[in-house]
Design an enzyme around this catalytic site. Sequence first.
Site, mmCIF file in Angstrom:
data_model
loop_
_atom_site.group_PDB
_atom_site.id
_atom_site.type_symbol
_atom_site.label_atom_id
_atom_site.label_comp_id
_atom_site.label_asym_id
_atom_site.label_seq_id
_atom_site.Cartn_x
_atom_site.Cartn_y
_atom_site.Cartn_z
ATOM 1 N N GLU A 1 -2.216 3.510 4.177
ATOM 2 C CA GLU A 1 -2.293 2.503 3.124
ATOM 3 C C GLU A 1 -3.398 2.903 2.138
ATOM 4 O O GLU A 1 -4.436 3.400 2.537
ATOM 5 C CB GLU A 1 -2.570 1.123 3.722
ATOM 6 C CG GLU A 1 -1.413 0.678 4.575
ATOM 7 C CD GLU A 1 -1.488 -0.782 4.985
ATOM 8 O OE1 GLU A 1 -2.241 -1.548 4.377
ATOM 9 O OE2 GLU A 1 -0.761 -1.140 5.928
ATOM 10 N N CYS B 1 -0.884 -0.151 12.179
ATOM 11 C CA CYS B 1 -0.337 0.928 13.011
ATOM 12 C C CYS B 1 -1.147 1.252 14.265
ATOM 13 O O CYS B 1 -0.600 1.197 15.369
ATOM 14 C CB CYS B 1 -0.174 2.192 12.167
ATOM 15 S SG CYS B 1 1.160 2.016 10.983
ATOM 16 N N VAL C 1 6.439 0.393 4.285
ATOM 17 C CA VAL C 1 7.011 1.735 4.404
ATOM 18 C C VAL C 1 8.301 1.851 3.589
ATOM 19 O O VAL C 1 8.521 2.832 2.862
ATOM 20 C CB VAL C 1 7.267 2.067 5.891
ATOM 21 C CG1 VAL C 1 8.087 3.339 6.038
ATOM 22 C CG2 VAL C 1 5.947 2.198 6.620
ATOM 23 N N ALA D 1 -18.072 6.377 12.628
ATOM 24 C CA ALA D 1 -18.338 5.347 13.641
ATOM 25 C C ALA D 1 -18.420 3.982 12.982
ATOM 26 O O ALA D 1 -18.667 3.864 11.785
ATOM 27 C CB ALA D 1 -19.644 5.663 14.354
#
Length: 460
Positions: A177, A282, A34, A274
């Site tokens: 990301e 995170c 980050v 799915a």
Amino acid sequence: MSPVCYPDADMLLPVDDVGDPMAEKVTIVGTGYVGLVTGVCLARSGHDVTCVDVDTDKVAALSSGQPTIYEPGIAELLAEGLENGRLRFLTIEPGWRELVSDITIIAVGTPMAENGAADLSHVRSVVEGVCAEADRPFTLVMKSTVPPGTGSVLQERYLDGAGCAISYVSNPEFLREGHAIRDWFATDRIVLGSDDPDAIAAMQRLYADIDAPVVVTDVASAETIKYASNAFLSTKISFINEIANVCDAVGADVDAVASGVGLDERIGPQFLRAGIGYGGSCFPKDTRALDFISTLNGYQFTLLKSVIDVNNRQRILPVIHLARALPDLHTRTVAVLGLAFKPDTDDTRESPALDIIPLLLEEGAGVTAYDPLAGELDLGDGTRQVATVWEALEGASAAIVVTEWPEFINLDWARVRMHMADPAIIFDGRNCLDRAAIEDSGLTYMAVGRPGAHRTDGGA
Ligand code: UDX
Ligand code: UDX
């Protein structure tokens, strides 16, 4: 920057008064994922950016233009910032008095502690150091993900007693990301939590070139927005995975179901893929931390607990199905294809592969593992991490596609069949493969919520 906000509209500057986006001096503490993205993007916007990190190797690499993470576009912005002098990387050596800028952003990690809580030790030690040493007023911006209530504790414990006036802003990020640079400049919203209108105004100037709604609120609400966003997205994934399991039971196709459901604009099509569940730095950490903080405050967040449980189960589905299909699994080799938690990153944090491999080893299977980008990992005795997909598949009775890398989607299935041993099961953990092509090549196809895809008879 559109002036949309809630609930403190009077804290927002009119857009015309936002001012010169080139004007701000910024320090970013922590150049992990980050912090580095924040640094290169703010430099691109014309700000004067100093990135600080305790890791001297990282500082040396970044100072020489070598990116320390894999992220499309980062190398170019890093080179540009270093070249035009708007970006520099320093260790903490000069001391906080030197390093603090008018806007000082904290982006150190908040990993998951043993008990599921967010480990705030890095955040605390940086805030403590900065507040103890700084000798002039500045704005302290929290970009690290910290649980609701953290900002107020930090203010009380460190900022209020500092020798200069320090304003606090909670400014969570929502970067994905692999898309982080795009997400930075084309964000859905900017969230600013503070009780200081001047600090809000400074942040608006910092982001003046970004055209996005701004949510201005109190610190605790800003902190909660970050957790609620990640918890909701995780809920969508666990929900569609539950539906996939129902599809398996009733013979429906979860992909068709997700398409039909996602066309409802109130629901939307995103995050309804799915598979074997969410991973990454995170979602697993933030859902656990929100559950922890809720419990700590006397509230049982039942829905969130189920979301976490469903994801934990989903991650090991391939092993459950393979153990059923191959009673002699302990004599077999299984290829694990994909170690990154999603494609287009080398990040393996909380990847389902890291749960799947130990379970396979426990079942006595041999494991070959391959990922196009992730570096070498300690995957336990009995696992061979190899350099090509073909080495991984050689002699394997089953292959689990953990990550939907294009390389796996575009495999030559006839060639795959020649490399694998009977019954040559392909477990499609991301429902991303062409089932007909796989079955036509004599392979056995298994997936999550695709009807009839659990055959164990060796295929066509
Ligand atoms: C970030 C956030 O800050 C985290 O809260 C969020 O949930 C996910 O994204 P990330 O960038 O992935 O974390 O963290 P990481 O890759 O661990 O990088 C943290 C950096 O901070 C490292 O380079 C580390 O060396 C540095 N650091 C850590 C310091 O400079 N000082 C410290 O005291 C601790
Ligand atoms: C996420 C959030 O999207 C981002 O806003 C936040 O700042 C950080 O966490 P990231 O972890 O980079 O970003 O990846 P994301 O693309 O959201 O995927 C997370 C995980 O969910 C991956 O393991 C992915 O495979 C899984 N996923 C995603 C699904 O299983 N199904 C989906 O439909 C979408």
